[in-house]
Design an enzyme around this catalytic site. Structure first.
Site, short mmCIF file in Angstrom:
data_model
loop_
_atom_site.label_atom_id
_atom_site.label_comp_id
_atom_site.label_asym_id
_atom_site.label_seq_id
_atom_site.Cartn_x
_atom_site.Cartn_y
_atom_site.Cartn_z
N HIS A 37 59.15 22.92 13.72
CA HIS A 37 58.03 23.87 13.80
C HIS A 37 56.71 23.11 13.63
O HIS A 37 55.97 23.31 12.64
CB HIS A 37 58.24 24.89 12.68
N GLU B 123 56.51 24.03 19.09
CA GLU B 123 57.75 23.84 18.34
C GLU B 123 58.90 23.58 19.31
O GLU B 123 59.08 24.33 20.26
CB GLU B 123 58.04 25.09 17.52
C1 BG6 Z 1 56.61 30.96 14.41
C2 BG6 Z 1 57.08 32.36 14.73
O1 BG6 Z 1 57.55 30.04 14.84
O2 BG6 Z 1 56.45 30.85 13.00
C3 BG6 Z 1 56.06 33.34 14.20
O3 BG6 Z 1 57.27 32.50 16.13
C4 BG6 Z 1 55.84 33.14 12.72
O4 BG6 Z 1 56.49 34.66 14.48
C5 BG6 Z 1 55.46 31.70 12.48
O5 BG6 Z 1 54.83 34.00 12.26
C6 BG6 Z 1 55.24 31.34 11.00
O6 BG6 Z 1 56.32 31.70 10.23
P1 BG6 Z 1 56.29 31.47 8.68
O7 BG6 Z 1 57.58 32.02 8.12
O8 BG6 Z 1 56.21 29.98 8.45
O9 BG6 Z 1 55.06 32.17 8.16
#
Ligand code: BG6
Length: 294
Positions: free
Chosen positions: A162, A266
């Site tokens: 991510h 990502e």
């Molecule tokens: C992304 C998702 O990968 O991560 C989003 O597609 C999400 O929907 C984002 O809001 C952040 O997620 P988190 O759990 O790290 O706040």
């Protein structure tokens, strides 16, 4: 690798107490420095000697064992997104990974291998091993290696690196490489769409899961004068995310204005691209990040 003599300075690794007293590794090579927390096997920083940091890290990030770090490269595994009764984006990003190997190479690179520890949450899956190898040199290479250790059950999972990339200003950045690819638009109730643009520009909340794409993607940052290239192997999904105004304000560990300074691109295998591993099989998703003036 360019611009360094045939005998580059050997890489160094230093073990430190990071923020929140979480253990962290600092790797220095002839080309770059990197910081990796054992918490989540989380790369929080990669910086080439003559460049601005490649990765965005929120000034409001928590550095606490119960929470994921906001920025850098969270390792999302074994599920992506929400899961009923469970946390968002799997448990790997909040576990203290074990450092298993430090592998300096003759070419001046340094690799480190982490392993996800056993945990009660992992007990819901057939027996598996998850290793993560980070190689630091002129760029950054990330390999997530998952083995199904069960003798009779298939292992199904999602995985995603991510990655939060730093940009000078999101209004001057574009993302290239996804034209013609189908995606689920999470801000339009998961409507299925097809990317029509050569260069994607972001001027509102974007949360898209591009499916069935193994293509390299570039983040072209005109204001900074930098192009970041994301190359991948055995990854069929690319997620593009920027929370924009309202979502930024909702997140306790993200600054209200920080959405200007980042974009997540990502690389993973999520949703319809989830991995199904037969007993005894191993999968390896590999992502290479490079940057240059441009
Ligand atoms: C992304 C998702 O990968 O991560 C989003 O597609 C999400 O929907 C984002 O809001 C952040 O997620 P988190 O759990 O790290 O706040």
């Amino acid at each position: 690798m360019a611009n360094i003599s045939e005998n580059p300075k050997p890489a160094r690794i230093t073990f430190l107490d990071g923020r929140g007293e979480l253990p962290m590794l600092e790797i220095t090579t002839a080309w770059s420095t990197a910081e990796i927390y054992l918490h989540g096997a989380h790369v929080t920083n990669f910086k080439k000697c003559d460049e601005a940091p490649l990765l965005f890290l929120s000034q409001c990030s928590r550095f606490e064992s119960a929470h994921p770090i906001r920025g850098g490269i969270p390792v999302i595994f074994p599920w992506f997104g929400p899961r009923e009764g469970m946390g968002m984006h799997g448990f790997a990003r909040v576990k203290p990974w074990e450092l298993k190997e430090v592998l300096p190479a003759a070419d001046g690179s340094m690799s480190v291998r982490f392993q996800l520890p056993d945990s009660p949450e992992a007990g819901a899956y057939p027996e598996f091993a998850a290793d993560y190898v980070v190689t630091v040199n002129e760029g950054l290479t990330l390999e997530l290696i998952v083995t199904n250790k069960s003798s009779d059950a298939k292992l199904e999972f999602e995985e995603c690196l991510h990655t939060y990339f730093a940009v000078e200003d999101i209004s001057a950045a574009s993302i290239v490489g996804l034209k013609g690819v189908s995606y689920l638009d999470k801000v339009a109730n998961f409507e299925k769409k097809t990317e029509a643009n050569d260069a994607i520009r972001i001027s509102s909340e974007v949360d898209r899961v591009y499916l069935d794409t193994t293509a390299a993607v570039e983040i072209r940052d005109a204001r900074m004068g930098r192009v970041i290239r994301v190359e991948k192997e055995h990854s069929a999904s690319t997620v593009v995310w920027n929370p924009w105004v309202a979502k930024s304000q909702e997140m306790p560990d993200f600054g209200n204005d920080e959405y200007h300074k980042m974009v997540c691109v990502e690389s993973g295998n999520v949703s319809a691209n989830k991995v199904v591993l037969a007993p005894g099989k191993t999968s390896c998703m590999k992502v290479k990040l490079h940057s240059a003036a441009g």
